[in-house]
Design an enzyme around this catalytic site. Structure first.
Site, short mmCIF file in Angstrom:
data_model
loop_
_atom_site.label_atom_id
_atom_site.label_comp_id
_atom_site.label_asym_id
_atom_site.label_seq_id
_atom_site.Cartn_x
_atom_site.Cartn_y
_atom_site.Cartn_z
N GLU A 34 13.79 -16.22 21.54
CA GLU A 34 14.97 -15.36 21.46
C GLU A 34 15.99 -15.81 22.50
O GLU A 34 15.68 -15.88 23.67
CB GLU A 34 14.57 -13.90 21.69
CG GLU A 34 15.73 -12.94 21.88
CD GLU A 34 16.73 -12.96 20.73
OE1 GLU A 34 16.32 -12.78 19.57
OE2 GLU A 34 17.93 -13.18 20.99
N ASN A 42 20.42 -7.63 15.33
CA ASN A 42 21.08 -6.57 14.56
C ASN A 42 20.10 -5.52 14.06
O ASN A 42 20.47 -4.39 13.79
CB ASN A 42 21.83 -7.16 13.36
CG ASN A 42 23.16 -7.76 13.78
OD1 ASN A 42 23.70 -7.46 14.83
ND2 ASN A 42 23.68 -8.63 12.94
N GLY A 47 21.03 1.17 11.52
CA GLY A 47 20.40 2.44 11.20
C GLY A 47 18.96 2.25 10.78
O GLY A 47 18.16 3.17 10.82
N ALA A 48 18.65 1.02 10.35
CA ALA A 48 17.28 0.62 9.97
C ALA A 48 16.69 1.38 8.80
O ALA A 48 15.48 1.43 8.64
CB ALA A 48 16.34 0.66 11.19
N ALA A 157 17.09 -21.80 20.76
CA ALA A 157 16.78 -22.97 19.94
C ALA A 157 18.08 -23.72 19.69
O ALA A 157 19.08 -23.13 19.31
CB ALA A 157 16.16 -22.55 18.62
N ARG A 284 30.13 -0.95 -0.19
CA ARG A 284 30.85 -1.11 1.08
C ARG A 284 32.13 -1.94 0.92
O ARG A 284 33.15 -1.65 1.54
CB ARG A 284 29.95 -1.80 2.09
CG ARG A 284 28.80 -0.93 2.49
CD ARG A 284 27.77 -1.68 3.26
NE ARG A 284 26.73 -0.77 3.72
CZ ARG A 284 25.68 -1.14 4.42
NH1 ARG A 284 25.50 -2.41 4.74
NH2 ARG A 284 24.80 -0.25 4.81
N HIS A 394 27.94 -7.81 7.68
CA HIS A 394 26.80 -8.59 7.19
C HIS A 394 27.32 -9.85 6.51
O HIS A 394 28.28 -9.80 5.75
CB HIS A 394 26.00 -7.76 6.18
CG HIS A 394 24.69 -8.39 5.77
ND1 HIS A 394 23.49 -8.06 6.37
CD2 HIS A 394 24.41 -9.34 4.86
CE1 HIS A 394 22.52 -8.77 5.83
NE2 HIS A 394 23.04 -9.56 4.90
P1 ADP Z 1 17.30 -10.40 10.97
O1 ADP Z 1 17.79 -9.05 10.57
O2 ADP Z 1 17.52 -11.43 9.92
O3 ADP Z 1 15.93 -10.37 11.53
P2 ADP Z 1 18.58 -10.08 13.55
O4 ADP Z 1 20.03 -10.12 13.82
O5 ADP Z 1 17.90 -8.76 13.63
O6 ADP Z 1 18.30 -10.82 12.16
O7 ADP Z 1 17.81 -11.02 14.60
C1 ADP Z 1 18.15 -12.36 14.81
C2 ADP Z 1 17.81 -12.71 16.25
O8 ADP Z 1 17.88 -14.13 16.43
C3 ADP Z 1 18.74 -12.09 17.27
O9 ADP Z 1 18.00 -11.39 18.23
C4 ADP Z 1 19.48 -13.30 17.85
O10 ADP Z 1 19.86 -13.14 19.20
C5 ADP Z 1 18.43 -14.38 17.71
N1 ADP Z 1 18.97 -15.77 17.72
C6 ADP Z 1 20.10 -16.23 17.12
N2 ADP Z 1 20.28 -17.54 17.34
C7 ADP Z 1 19.22 -17.95 18.09
C8 ADP Z 1 18.84 -19.21 18.66
N3 ADP Z 1 19.59 -20.30 18.51
N4 ADP Z 1 17.69 -19.27 19.37
C9 ADP Z 1 16.93 -18.15 19.57
N5 ADP Z 1 17.26 -16.94 19.08
C10 ADP Z 1 18.38 -16.83 18.34
#
Ligand code: ADP
Length: 457
Positions: A34, A42, A47-48, A157, A284, A394
């Site tokens: 992360e 997100n 609201g999940a 990453a 939306r 989105h």
């Molecule tokens: P989803 O709903 O598809 O699971 P989210 O927005 O809830 O997507 O979660 C995506 C996560 O990936 C976020 O916490 C974001 O900070 C993380 N993220 C985005 N780009 C990278 C990256 N390059 N390396 C590591 N984490 C990342």
């Protein structure tokens, strides 16, 4: 530094957690990366709510639904641009995924209330305790800890690594402290980095209208990294211009309004003249467009205590409520006149609008906008009026995956060792994602990704 795992999952939102857990459960060693200091993406701030046809709450409430109806609504809601096979997987497995969240992850859902989001034929969205992703992400993290899945925050990453045969075998990452780490992935990599709503340059590249004049509901980490990394090694992307605005957001900050979820319980939308202009349970994109066509490019959402008492959104989102009131974006008043005055809405016209809606409730039909849900008679105060604008929410486009969540290249061939799930993918929701379908998406496909990557030799 180099670290060895069977599976590397990028992104600790809902999709990433689901993939990591399924892979771990199947016996693989897993790491979850992360980039932000905190987890959840997100998924955390949403609201999940989660659509699942024939779920247990529908059963208790006697609501008739079917997977077929969820499928049809979803396809149609995206202008039939979503891949039908993918939509089928989503709608066939959503209830299973919801039960997994309830039974294995111990997510608590309200036992007596469902949302009917825009575009859905019946109320089918389960609501987690507190009406936000906090309940979901907290429980996911607890389970991940219990399963001893390392979650490495502040670890971004940056590059997918391929071997000579073209198989994805790892990830190059960088920590916030500047350390470079290569994470080898013996079985494969799952991209779960979310969408690109917070990346204005990327938005403009694919849909120039959505420039910096739009705010976003998204977390700052939502910058499309997975799409860019995938593209670099030959992954196909699609549907990138389809970017959704959420219609009811804070005009000062762009943050999504969850207090305004009263819309799903009967609140109405009016313009500065106090007149309705759109069906409140429309998609939306349709509502957003309608709002932008009004004077001032904003709308007001109006409800009374009777409507507010159904979902109790003011109580469950107390912090947001207090903030909106403080900013002058929401008024609660004993009389409609007092509330309308705060925003300079002509109260006689607003009263006329409400009387007309009350008439529709009596006659059982909204002849103006054909409201598909349940309008409620609004007679007594206190009254609530909230000002709102659309905000980028989105991104429907992204990596092309197949029903097994393999990432495909531009020839439609799978890229060995590479999987993706969640908002980073682009083939499920078509032109427009329906409310409550993102949470279904991330848990259905996140789990599939984890199961399939772990099954690799
Ligand atoms: P989803 O709903 O598809 O699971 P989210 O927005 O809830 O997507 O979660 C995506 C996560 O990936 C976020 O916490 C974001 O900070 C993380 N993220 C985005 N780009 C990278 C990256 N390059 N390396 C590591 N984490 C990342």
């Amino acid at each position: 530094a180099v670290q060895d795992y069977d599976v590397v999952v990028i992104g600790a939102g809902g999709a990433g957690f689901a993939a990591a857990m399924e892979a771990k459960k199947a016996g693989a060693s897993v790491v979850l990366l992360e980039k932000m200091p905190s987890i959840g993406g997100n998924t955390l701030i949403s609201g999940a709510e989660m659509n699942a046809a024939n779920n247990w709450v529908q059963e208790t409430k006697g609501i008739k639904d079917s997977k077929e109806s969820h499928y049809q609504d979803t396809l149609k809601g995206g202008d039939n641009v979503g891949n039908p096979a993918m939509v089928r997987v989503l709608t066939d497995n959503a209830t299973n995924a919801a039960e997994w969240l309830k039974d294995e992850i111990k997510v608590e859902f309200l036992s007596d209330h469902l949302f009917q989001f825009g575009g859905h034929s019946v109320p089918r969205a389960l609501i987690p305790k507190g009406h936000t992703g906090a309940e979901v992400v907290t429980k996911l993290k607890a389970k991940a800890d219990q399963m001893q899945i390392p979650v490495k925050t502040e670890t971004k990453a940056e590059e997918l690594l391929k071997n000579d045969e073209g198989r994805v075998v790892g990830v190059k990452a960088k920590t916030a402290a500047g350390q470079e780490i290569t994470f080898n992935a013996k079985k494969g990599v799952v991209i779960a980095t979310g969408g690109f709503g917070s990346n204005v340059e990327m938005r403009k590249k694919y849909n120039p209208i959505l420039d910096e004049s739009y705010m976003s509901t998204d977390t700052p980490g939502t910058t499309g990294d997975g799409i860019v990394m995938g593209e670099k090694i030959g992954a196909a992307i699609t549907n990138m211009e389809s970017i959704q605005t959420y219609p009811i957001c804070n005009p000062k900050t762009g943050v999504i309004s969850l207090v305004a979820d009263t819309r799903f319980d009967g609140a109405i939308l009016v313009n500065q003249s106090g007149k309705r202009f759109v069906e409140e349970l429309e998609r939306r994109d349709v509502i957003s467009k309608a709002i932008l066509a009004q004077e001032g490019k904003y709308a007001y959402q109006v409800w009374n205590q009777a409507v507010g008492d159904i979902g109790k959104t003011v109580d469950v989102h107390k912090d947001e409520y207090d903030m909106l009131v403080k900013e002058g974006m929401l008024i609660k008043a004993d009389t409609l006149e007092e509330a309308a005055k705060h925003f300079n809405i002509p109260v006689t016209d607003l009263q006329k609008t409400i009387d007309r809606v009350n008439g529709f409730v009596k006659n059982g039909k909204d002849v103006d906008f054909n409201h598909r849900g349940k309008l409620i008679e609004m007679k007594e105060g206190p009254w609530y009026i909230e000002k709102a604008v659309p905000s980028v929410h989105h991104t429907m486009g992204g990596l092309v995956i197949d029903p097994e969540t393999h990432v495909l290249d531009n020839n439609g061939k799978t890229i060995a060792g590479l999987y993706a799930a969640g908002e980073v993918t682009g083939v499920v929701h078509g032109k427009n994602r329906l409310g409550g379908n993102a949470i279904s998406d991330i848990f259905v496909f996140g789990r599939i990704a984890g199961q399939n990557v772990a099954a690799q030799k």
